[in-house]
Design an enzyme around this catalytic site. Structure first.
Site, PDB file in Angstrom:
ATOM      1  N   SER A 194      19.101  55.293 102.892  1.00 41.59           N
ATOM      2  CA  SER A 194      19.246  56.181 101.747  1.00 41.59           C
ATOM      3  C   SER A 194      20.638  55.998 101.128  1.00 41.59           C
ATOM      4  O   SER A 194      21.011  54.878 100.781  1.00 41.59           O
ATOM      5  CB  SER A 194      18.966  57.621 102.174  1.00 41.59           C
TER       6      SER A 194
ATOM      7  N   ASP B  54       8.230  55.728  98.341  1.00 41.33           N
ATOM      8  CA  ASP B  54       9.436  56.509  98.628  1.00 41.33           C
ATOM      9  C   ASP B  54       9.707  57.495  97.499  1.00 41.33           C
ATOM     10  O   ASP B  54       9.888  57.097  96.350  1.00 41.33           O
ATOM     11  CB  ASP B  54      10.627  55.561  98.800  1.00 41.33           C
TER      12      ASP B  54
ATOM     13  N   HIS C 289      10.235  58.381 102.962  1.00 36.75           N
ATOM     14  CA  HIS C 289      11.595  57.960 102.639  1.00 36.75           C
ATOM     15  C   HIS C 289      12.088  57.022 103.729  1.00 36.75           C
ATOM     16  O   HIS C 289      12.510  57.454 104.799  1.00 36.75           O
ATOM     17  CB  HIS C 289      12.480  59.205 102.546  1.00 36.75           C
TER      18      HIS C 289
END
Length: 515
Positions: free
Chosen positions: A228, A454, A484
């Site tokens: 991320s 995602d 994610h």
């Protein structure tokens, strides 16, 4: 609620919160002539995490009974004055389990946020990296401003409850004023209580900390796994230190080419896609979907629930009620991972019957609140880092002008993410740039993994990151899945490609697709 400038909470941080005082900054008066690259870390048993780190339990022993070890690394408070005051960067490690002559070095993890504590997140998911541990020490850290590393602190727990109760999708002038005032009050509290650290929490500062960490850990190159926001941090590191990149993997990739507004718009589409996929999954099962008869019915009923909560909240976790904004937070949290979809179904069923406990529990997970009413510093650190990184400062007029585009991208989450853009209103520190520079000509190959489903870092960011890193640097791998991130999905194609690269140096073929 007034949301962070960009909602980038990593799925792993969210999962840790689902499974799962007063803290002074780690400061000292290091002599100005001390060579910080020569410092020796003192590894010892990890202390019980503070509430600001988002956990209250010491990490469980590793497989085989080995214990996690913690240390504090000294780093310059101000990298433009490297011989000045220092701060402490909290580290955690699990030493390599394999033969010493096969050890490669330390593999440093950043799980995202920004604002997430690596010291608590790595142990929560250490079992996923057992294979990597055969040849690496697994290492993570609380970035500056986070957890035990001179944390950004703004309001107290009671004030944060009030902060998150503010309507984050205002419908009239009074609600807009309340939202702006609440944001300004929060940001002023950050300056009052954390003014010393606020100018020094940019991603470029954290990248320089990582290069110091690399040297202190004894590695010639940086071995890195970023997830991320951790992909943005890794990209900035590669730009600053291209020749020092060893083997690196970016998973759940932040698009480095977008402004904050463009990033939020992309997230609106990403979460709408995740909601569409959830509704399709629920209604396609053999048994009856308990929250709707068709995909559209599922979404229509959720939209009606949110409208009803705007007019009349329902009981949540006593003594708090579930508001429209808290319910939206809870839904967003559940969409981070397909593993959470069952919680979303249960929470919606409950809410339709007038009970908001599950959705509020999910909302609390997103905002970093534990069952005792204590908040981690995830949100304050997230705001501080994003507002220090991002140059644009958006106004109510900017949001209102762009609301039609956000609503078109996502009828469900458009308003929610558009209004989050005002999070940096009156922030004490100017933002650095429109978007990060990750160009890294001359760096070793970096595996860049994009997940087509995602919600938080939409797939399009992966090819753009690969291209921005430069020819021969970014190596794109696509995972056709949900949630994610990709490595934590357990997909054998993804884990096999990542493990082969990190352990053996085998670069996957660019354009590899895993299903």
């Amino acid at each position: 609620m007034p949301k962070p400038a960009r909602l980038r909470t990593a799925a792993l941080l969210a999962t840790a919160a689902l499974l799962s005082a007063t803290v002074s900054g780690c400061t000292d008066d290091t002599p100005k002539d001390e060579d910080l690259t020569a410092q020796e870390l003192t590894w010892k048993a990890c202390p019980v995490p503070s509430p600001l780190e988002g956990s209250s339990e010491s990490p469980s022993p590793l497989p085989g009974g080995d214990e996690w070890q913690c240390a504090t690394m000294k780093a310059p408070l101000d990298w433009s004055d490297p011989e000045g005051d220092t701060i402490g960067i909290a580290l955690i490690r699990a030493q390599a389990s394999g033969p010493k002559d096969k050890r490669i070095g330390s593999l440093i993890f950043n799980f995202g946020g920004p604002g997430g504590s690596g010291v608590t997140t790595l142990p929560a998911f250490g079992d996923q990296y057992t294979k990597l541990r055969t040849r690496y020490d697994l290492v993570s850290f609380d970035p500056r401003g986070v957890g035990r590393s001179d944390p950004v602190v703004c309001k107290d727990d009671e004030q944060l409850d009030e902060f998150f109760e503010t309507d984050g999708t205002p419908d009239d002038a009074a609600e807009r004023t309340a939202l702006v005032d609440n944001t300004k009050s929060f940001n002023a509290a950050c300056e009052e209580r954390s003014g010393r650290i606020l100018p020094h929490v940019r991603t470029t500062d954290a990248a320089r900390d990582m290069d110091l960490m690399r040297q202190v850990l004894g590695d010639d190159k940086l071995y890195y796994f970023g997830i991320s926001y951790g992909t943005e941090l890794g990209g900035v590191y590669a730009h600053l230190f291209p020749k020092r990149v060893g083997r690196a993997v970016f998973d759940a990739v932040v698009d480095p080419t977008l402004t904050p507004e463009e990033s939020s718009l992309a997230q609106a589409g990403g979460f709408q896609l995740a909601l569409d996929n959830y509704a399709k999954d629920c209604t396609s099962k053999v048994e009856e979907c308990p929250v709707g008869d068709t995909e559209q019915d599922v979404k229509d009923r959720i939209a009606k629930l949110l409208r009803d909560l705007e007019a009349k909240p329902i009981p949540g976790i006593f003594p708090r009620d579930l508001t429209q904004t808290a319910a939206t937070n809870g839904i967003v949290q559940a969409l981070y991972s397909k593993d959470f979809w069952e919680y979303l179904t249960d929470g919606l069923q409950q809410a339709y019957e007038g009970n908001g406990q599950i959705l509020m529990f999910l909302s609390d997970s997103l905002t970093g609140r534990n069952e005792d009413g204590e908040y981690s510093n995830l949100v304050p650190a997230n705001v501080a880092i994003n507002c220090s990184d991002d140059k644009p400062r958006y106004t109510v007029a900017d949001v209102e002008e762009n609301l039609p585009e956000f609503r078109k991208e996502s009828p469900m989450f458009g308003d929610y993410l558009a209004w989050g853009l005002i999070g940096c209103t009156d922030w004490a520190v100017p933002g650095a740039a429109e978007h990060p520079d990750v160009s890294a000509a001359g760096a070793a190959p970096i595996v860049v993994i994009g997940n087509t489903g995602d919600p938080a870092t939409p797939y399009e960011g992966a090819p753009r990151m690969a291209q921005a890193l430069g020819k021969g640097v970014g190596v794109e791998l696509t995972y056709k899945g949900q949630g994610h991130g990709a490595y934590d999905s357990g997909n054998s194609c993804v884990t096999g490609a990542v493990n082969s690269y990190l352990l053996d140096g085998t670069v996957p073929k660019a354009g590899t697709v895993c299903t």
